[in-house]
Design a protein around this motif. Structure first.
Motif, PDB file in Angstrom:
ATOM      1  N   ALA A   1       0.587  -1.301  -0.077  1.00 55.72           N
ATOM      2  CA  ALA A   1       0.071  -0.217   0.032  1.00 55.72           C
ATOM      3  C   ALA A   1       0.973   1.240  -0.266  1.00 55.72           C
ATOM      4  CB  ALA A   1      -0.372   0.227   1.635  1.00 55.72           C
TER       5      ALA A   1
ATOM      6  N   GLY B   1       1.306   6.106   0.797  1.00 52.78           N
ATOM      7  CA  GLY B   1       0.372   7.162   0.466  1.00 52.78           C
ATOM      8  C   GLY B   1       1.798   8.326  -0.018  1.00 52.78           C
TER       9      GLY B   1
ATOM     10  N   ALA C   1      -3.679   8.127   0.675  1.00 51.81           N
ATOM     11  CA  ALA C   1      -3.430   7.095   0.436  1.00 51.81           C
ATOM     12  C   ALA C   1      -4.198   5.748  -0.308  1.00 51.81           C
ATOM     13  CB  ALA C   1      -3.382   6.076   1.865  1.00 51.81           C
TER      14      ALA C   1
ATOM     15  N   SER D   1      -4.777   1.081  -1.755  1.00 48.54           N
ATOM     16  CA  SER D   1      -4.557  -0.419  -1.124  1.00 48.54           C
ATOM     17  C   SER D   1      -3.379  -0.549  -1.833  1.00 48.54           C
ATOM     18  CB  SER D   1      -5.642  -1.033  -0.693  1.00 48.54           C
ATOM     19  OG  SER D   1      -6.018  -0.778  -2.323  1.00 48.54           O
TER      20      SER D   1
ATOM     21  N   TYR E   1      -7.825   6.315   0.237  1.00 47.02           N
ATOM     22  CA  TYR E   1      -8.099   7.303   1.487  1.00 47.02           C
ATOM     23  C   TYR E   1      -7.609   8.564   1.292  1.00 47.02           C
ATOM     24  CZ  TYR E   1      -7.928   2.951   3.292  1.00 47.02           C
ATOM     25  OH  TYR E   1      -8.641   1.105   3.073  1.00 47.02           O
TER      26      TYR E   1
ATOM     27  N   LYS F   1       3.584   1.543   2.764  1.00 44.25           N
ATOM     28  CA  LYS F   1       2.795   1.520   3.623  1.00 44.25           C
ATOM     29  C   LYS F   1       3.394   0.456   4.633  1.00 44.25           C
ATOM     30  CE  LYS F   1      -1.760   1.290   6.318  1.00 44.25           C
ATOM     31  NZ  LYS F   1      -1.591  -0.108   6.679  1.00 44.25           N
TER      32      LYS F   1
ATOM     33  N   TYR G   1      -3.924   3.651   8.224  1.00 46.26           N
ATOM     34  CA  TYR G   1      -4.010   4.667   6.896  1.00 46.26           C
ATOM     35  C   TYR G   1      -2.822   5.687   6.725  1.00 46.26           C
ATOM     36  CZ  TYR G   1      -4.287   0.946   2.718  1.00 46.26           C
ATOM     37  OH  TYR G   1      -4.478  -0.105   2.261  1.00 46.26           O
TER      38      TYR G   1
END
Length: 123
Positions: A33, A35, A50, A52, A59, A99, A104
């Motif tokens: 993931a 960000g 962010a 996945s 997000y 990540k 997140y």
């Protein structure tokens, strides 16, 4: 370990658009993931967006929701941040990161960071 390089920053007028790119090398990119964070001079580094590992979930910080879009192309090992309707308060150095962890939104969840790319929005 994944190495990240951001690009696409620059100077833009308020209301304009930029697309940031984060190119990855090293370990398999699609396993992570990702960000985007930003940091203005004298300010804390803050969460922006962010995504996945599969790209199925995204997000956003409230301050950019509806204006910014995060996406990824795992075949190209690249994550993007499309920034529209830019405002002077968006001016900052923008960083991408891989990540780990669980949240997140929590900066300590991110382990590998790029060097950043500067975005400056003029009025």
């Amino acid at each position: 370990q994944v190495q990240l390089v951001e690009s696409g920053g620059g100077l833009v007028q308020a209301g304009g658009s930029l697309r940031l790119s984060c190119a990855a090398s090293g370990r398999t990119f699609s396993f992570y993931a990702m960000g985007w964070f930003r940091q203005a001079p004298g300010m804390e580094r803050e969460f922006v967006a962010a995504i996945s590992w599969s790209g199925s979930n995204t997000y956003y910080a409230d301050s950019v929701k509806g204006r910014f879009t995060i996406s990824r192309d795992n075949a190209k090992s690249t994550v993007y941040l499309q920034m529209n309707s830019l405002k002077p308060e968006d001016t900052a150095a923008y960083y991408c990161a891989t990540k780990g962890g669980f949240s997140y939104y929590e900066i300590r969840s991110y382990g590998n960071w790029g060097q950043g790319t500067q975005v400056t929005v003029s009025s």
